[in-house]
Design an enzyme around this catalytic site. Sequence first.
Site, PDB file in Angstrom:
ATOM      1  N   ASP A  21       3.795   9.056  13.236  1.00  0.00           N
ATOM      2  CA  ASP A  21       2.572   9.848  13.413  1.00  0.00           C
ATOM      3  C   ASP A  21       2.966  11.281  13.758  1.00  0.00           C
ATOM      4  OD1 ASP A  21       0.042  10.737  14.003  1.00  0.00           O
ATOM      5  OD2 ASP A  21      -0.061   9.747  15.972  1.00  0.00           O
ATOM      6  N   ASP A  25      -2.821  10.870  16.464  1.00  0.00           N
ATOM      7  CA  ASP A  25      -4.016   9.999  16.354  1.00  0.00           C
ATOM      8  C   ASP A  25      -3.642   8.516  16.323  1.00  0.00           C
ATOM      9  OD1 ASP A  25      -3.030   9.585  13.825  1.00  0.00           O
ATOM     10  OD2 ASP A  25      -4.840  10.213  12.754  1.00  0.00           O
ATOM     11  N   ASP A  29       1.555   9.199   9.238  1.00  0.00           N
ATOM     12  CA  ASP A  29       1.001  10.089   8.213  1.00  0.00           C
ATOM     13  C   ASP A  29       2.117  10.755   7.414  1.00  0.00           C
ATOM     14  OD1 ASP A  29       1.926  12.145   9.950  1.00  0.00           O
ATOM     15  OD2 ASP A  29       0.056  12.002  11.091  1.00  0.00           O
ATOM     16  N   ASP A  98       2.826   3.401  -5.030  1.00  0.00           N
ATOM     17  CA  ASP A  98       2.321   2.049  -5.219  1.00  0.00           C
ATOM     18  C   ASP A  98       1.107   2.134  -6.150  1.00  0.00           C
ATOM     19  OD1 ASP A  98       1.731  -0.710  -4.619  1.00  0.00           O
ATOM     20  OD2 ASP A  98       2.606  -0.404  -2.644  1.00  0.00           O
ATOM     21  N   ASP A 200       1.400  -3.443  -7.855  1.00  0.00           N
ATOM     22  CA  ASP A 200       0.863  -4.513  -7.015  1.00  0.00           C
ATOM     23  C   ASP A 200       0.296  -5.657  -7.866  1.00  0.00           C
ATOM     24  OD1 ASP A 200      -0.103  -5.051  -4.121  1.00  0.00           O
ATOM     25  OD2 ASP A 200      -1.945  -5.315  -5.277  1.00  0.00           O
ATOM     26  N   GLU A 256       5.247  -6.467  -8.719  1.00  0.00           N
ATOM     27  CA  GLU A 256       5.115  -7.592  -7.802  1.00  0.00           C
ATOM     28  C   GLU A 256       4.515  -8.742  -8.607  1.00  0.00           C
ATOM     29  OE1 GLU A 256       2.950  -8.683  -3.582  1.00  0.00           O
ATOM     30  OE2 GLU A 256       1.799  -7.903  -5.262  1.00  0.00           O
ATOM     31  N   HIS A 329       6.083  -5.474   3.856  1.00  0.00           N
ATOM     32  CA  HIS A 329       4.903  -5.388   4.732  1.00  0.00           C
ATOM     33  C   HIS A 329       4.050  -6.655   4.722  1.00  0.00           C
ATOM     34  CE1 HIS A 329       3.689  -4.559   0.690  1.00  0.00           C
ATOM     35  NE2 HIS A 329       2.415  -4.683   1.026  1.00  0.00           N
ATOM     36  N   ASP A 330       4.403  -7.631   3.903  1.00  0.00           N
ATOM     37  CA  ASP A 330       3.583  -8.838   3.778  1.00  0.00           C
ATOM     38  C   ASP A 330       4.190 -10.053   4.475  1.00  0.00           C
ATOM     39  OD1 ASP A 330       1.540  -7.705   2.297  1.00  0.00           O
ATOM     40  OD2 ASP A 330       2.508  -8.106   0.380  1.00  0.00           O
TER      41      ASP A 330
HETATM   42  C1  NOJ Z   1       0.130  -7.439  -2.478  1.00  0.00           C
HETATM   43  C2  NOJ Z   1       0.274  -6.441  -1.368  1.00  0.00           C
HETATM   44  O1  NOJ Z   1       1.626  -6.319  -1.042  1.00  0.00           O
HETATM   45  C3  NOJ Z   1      -0.581  -6.946  -0.232  1.00  0.00           C
HETATM   46  O2  NOJ Z   1      -0.342  -6.230   0.952  1.00  0.00           O
HETATM   47  C4  NOJ Z   1      -2.016  -6.869  -0.659  1.00  0.00           C
HETATM   48  O3  NOJ Z   1      -2.831  -7.461   0.328  1.00  0.00           O
HETATM   49  C5  NOJ Z   1      -2.260  -7.618  -1.970  1.00  0.00           C
HETATM   50  N1  NOJ Z   1      -1.225  -7.404  -2.959  1.00  0.00           N
HETATM   51  C6  NOJ Z   1      -3.565  -7.199  -2.590  1.00  0.00           C
HETATM   52  O4  NOJ Z   1      -3.492  -5.900  -3.087  1.00  0.00           O
END
Ligand code: NOJ
Length: 575
Positions: A21, A25, A29, A98, A200, A256, A329-330
């Site tokens: 950041d 906030d 960013d 992305d 994605d 992906e 991140h998933d």
């Molecule tokens: C894959 C992304 O990595 C994930 O974070 C997202 O929720 C889903 N696709 C839907 O876009």
Amino acid sequence: MQHESWKEKVIYQIFPRSFQDSDGDGNGDLQGIISRLDYIKSLGVDAIWLSPVYESPRVDQGYDIRNQREIDDLMGDMQDWEALLQEAHARGLELWMDLVLNHTSDEHRWFKQSRSSKDNPYRDYYIWRKGSEDGSPPNNWTSYLGGSAWTYDEETGEYYLHLYNKKQPDLNWDNPRVREEIEELVRYWQRKGVDGFRLDAINVVSKESGLPDTDEQKLEGSGYKHFKNGPNIHKYLRELNEKAFSQKEGTITVGEASMVSMKDVALYTHPDRRELNMIFMMESLSIGSDPDDAFKKREWKLTELKEIVTRWQNELLNVGWYGLFGSNHDHPRQVSSFGDDGKYRVESAKMLATLVHTLWGTPFIYQGEEIGMTNYPFESVDQLDDQMARHYYRTRTEMGEDPSEVEKRLLAGTRDHARTPMQWDDSPQAGFTTGKPWLPVNPNSREINVQAQQNDPHSILSYYRELIAMRREHADVIVHGEYVAILEEHEQVFAYIRRNEERQGLVLLNFSDQEAAFELPDDVHVCLDSAYRLLGNYPPEGEGVPRTLRPYEAVVFGGLKPAPEKGGGMKSTGD
Ligand code: NOJ
């Protein structure tokens, strides 16, 4: 297949809201990222992949886009983005964006038009259908979040399809206008100077015509066989490549794509087919989860992981290319899922990194992984932002499952473990923000942070730098060579040879918290005389190649003699 230089790149993934950041906030960013570019460069990586920074209402942390051509206020503005690009390029770093092309936000102007009337020119940008005779949804598919994949819209009395949240309507790729819009979008970012794209959920964009009912009984994400690697996917990707990606030389694409076979990967990535450069290898990450319920964990064996890695390495050599990663991140943090985030955190974080960086393919590092960030000690579902976890809690408890059991499961598996702020130093908010962070900072940031590791030659961070440098120096074998599995039945040690016609190396990884003894096969044994240690996560003990590995030990050797039974040279797999 050629030894193209793009194959030698290493990529660093940034989840922007949690990286740095700059204005207090509590949200990361673009200016924050700019201030950390020197750090990223110091890792030795080649490119940054930015998770979405576009305008978004954020029901899915930016994967629900309101406007794909504008920057979200939370992140800064277009000038900040341009400054980021310029500063990254000035340091020799590429910038990859992305692309979320399966769906938009329902607040996107296309969808607002689309839902306004049946004869609006944007109507067919999305997938609308009448309800069934009894008024129920047009088919029985369930969304990845649970519940029907269809939402009824009062305004025109029809349903629209959404494989994710109802605020993420699916685009209709069968409409040529939609594909043109996408091409224009890609070209827009190319003109701005973007070097690559992560696509994605790309293998679900083409749906089977007629959208038939599915026979799968799944609470979340059913109907897969009617859109996974759907009927026109390859045609559409070739078209997108021809009209957009290939229009700017050097553009790299990574898709992906979940639940793919080796044949699918080759179809997506064989260079002659001109679709994508690579797709991510997702199969190994799901090894500890129930295939029908991602939050349910299951026991797994090292031999299962080896089988997956070996299959990808062997079956795709010279026919495809793929992205290697241990975290993103998933998923919860890799050291917590696959290593030991307590006693052997440092050793196991380095060992897991050694696996990813000594295979052929393109390694991706997810922010914080390089300092061994761990899962966050979440205690209640109320602390979570993750829409999947919250939804899962609601649906399972409504069905009568024991709330504390459900909570336990999702606190272990939530994506928010990966999304807590990056740990830069030992100050109260870990140097991430001067304000209140949008997700809490992990209390272990006092010990686990960049500052503490920056100048420590034994830190995880230093080890990542060495790994990346080693990969670069030995790219002819590590990036472009062949993989040969050894000790395939061993349940503690993951071992393999990497080789080309002239040289070979050996990788030994102990995946357990116990000492592990092993016997190398004779044909490897006879090559060890001249072997020298390239890298390891423990100080060397004795001379030469060990016969026992310490807990989570990783060690890489180079300089092995070519195997004699191969006629004095290494077997060629041919080009
Ligand atoms: C894959 C992304 O990595 C994930 O974070 C997202 O929720 C889903 N696709 C839907 O876009």
